[in-house]
Design a protein around this motif. Structure first.
Motif, mmCIF file in Angstrom:
data_model
loop_
_atom_site.group_PDB
_atom_site.id
_atom_site.type_symbol
_atom_site.label_atom_id
_atom_site.label_comp_id
_atom_site.label_asym_id
_atom_site.label_seq_id
_atom_site.Cartn_x
_atom_site.Cartn_y
_atom_site.Cartn_z
ATOM 1 N N UNK A 27 1.205 -0.918 0.082
ATOM 2 C CA UNK A 27 0.066 0.002 0.065
ATOM 3 C C UNK A 27 1.070 1.230 0.117
ATOM 4 N N UNK A 28 0.405 2.217 -0.472
ATOM 5 C CA UNK A 28 0.913 3.526 -0.526
ATOM 6 C C UNK A 28 0.927 4.132 1.014
ATOM 7 N N UNK A 29 2.150 3.571 1.690
ATOM 8 C CA UNK A 29 2.134 3.889 3.307
ATOM 9 C C UNK A 29 2.126 5.123 3.476
ATOM 10 N N UNK A 30 2.829 6.025 2.770
ATOM 11 C CA UNK A 30 2.956 7.593 3.183
ATOM 12 C C UNK A 30 1.609 8.004 2.923
ATOM 13 N N UNK A 31 0.599 7.573 2.405
ATOM 14 C CA UNK A 31 -0.719 8.345 2.145
ATOM 15 C C UNK A 31 -1.732 7.893 3.366
ATOM 16 N N UNK A 32 -1.216 7.237 4.079
ATOM 17 C CA UNK A 32 -2.375 6.400 5.103
ATOM 18 C C UNK A 32 -1.986 6.842 6.477
ATOM 19 N N UNK A 33 -2.902 7.235 7.092
ATOM 20 C CA UNK A 33 -3.000 7.470 8.510
ATOM 21 C C UNK A 33 -2.980 6.097 9.215
ATOM 22 N N UNK A 52 -1.301 10.743 12.082
ATOM 23 C CA UNK A 52 -1.512 11.044 10.354
ATOM 24 C C UNK A 52 -0.604 10.626 9.429
ATOM 25 N N UNK A 53 -0.897 10.767 8.067
ATOM 26 C CA UNK A 53 0.196 10.245 7.355
ATOM 27 C C UNK A 53 1.499 10.857 7.370
ATOM 28 N N UNK A 54 1.394 11.941 7.852
ATOM 29 C CA UNK A 54 2.960 12.659 7.925
ATOM 30 C C UNK A 54 3.554 12.636 9.189
ATOM 31 N N UNK A 96 -2.390 -3.390 14.374
ATOM 32 C CA UNK A 96 -2.080 -2.106 13.585
ATOM 33 C C UNK A 96 -3.272 -2.077 12.537
ATOM 34 N N UNK A 97 -3.747 -0.723 12.157
ATOM 35 C CA UNK A 97 -4.618 -0.557 11.309
ATOM 36 C C UNK A 97 -4.215 0.842 10.516
ATOM 37 N N UNK A 98 -4.726 0.644 9.123
ATOM 38 C CA UNK A 98 -4.518 1.589 8.225
ATOM 39 C C UNK A 98 -5.605 2.055 7.339
#
Length: 126
Positions: A27-33, A52-54, A96-98
């Protein structure tokens, strides 16, 4: 295929510390909370905290505020849960959840959360 894999659980004495990790792939990890939940024995799964994602705006359940800290390393596609001053009531399976939306993790129905890990057992006992 997206996958979240938790690690770092185990047996710890009251007052001790553990650090959980969750490695994400597919998954696009950096886009996910990212969030952490837990399910104590005989109880429903509950929200622990999210980020959050950042890597900003961490939220925590009142029961862990001041003791647990969530962080993430987007370069390593990994989120962490540092747990200090552990108590017996912290005993649970930790998940863990995204999700693309932080608010879904914090207050949305859990059925709406996009991705879940399989969990890691944390036992706090003397």
């Amino acid at each position: 295929q997206a996958q979240l894999v938790e690690s770092g659980g185990g047996l710890e004495q009251p007052g001790g510390s553990l650090r959980l990790s969750c490695a994400a792939s597919g998954l696009g990890f950096s886009a996910y909370a990212m969030g952490w939940f837990r399910q104590p024995p005989g109880k429903e799964r509950e929200f622990v905290g999210s980020i959050n994602s950042r890597g900003g705006r961490p939220y925590y359940a009142d029961s862990v505020k001041g003791r647990f800290t969530i962080s993430r390393d987007n370069a390593k596609n990994t989120v962490y849960l540092q747990m200090n001053s552990l108590k017996p009531e912290d005993t649970a399976v930790y998940y863990c959840a995204a999700d693309l939306e932080s608010w879904t993790l914090v207050s949305g129905p859990q059925a709406s959360v996009r991705y879940w890990g399989r969990g890691t057992q944390v036992t706090v006992s003397s």
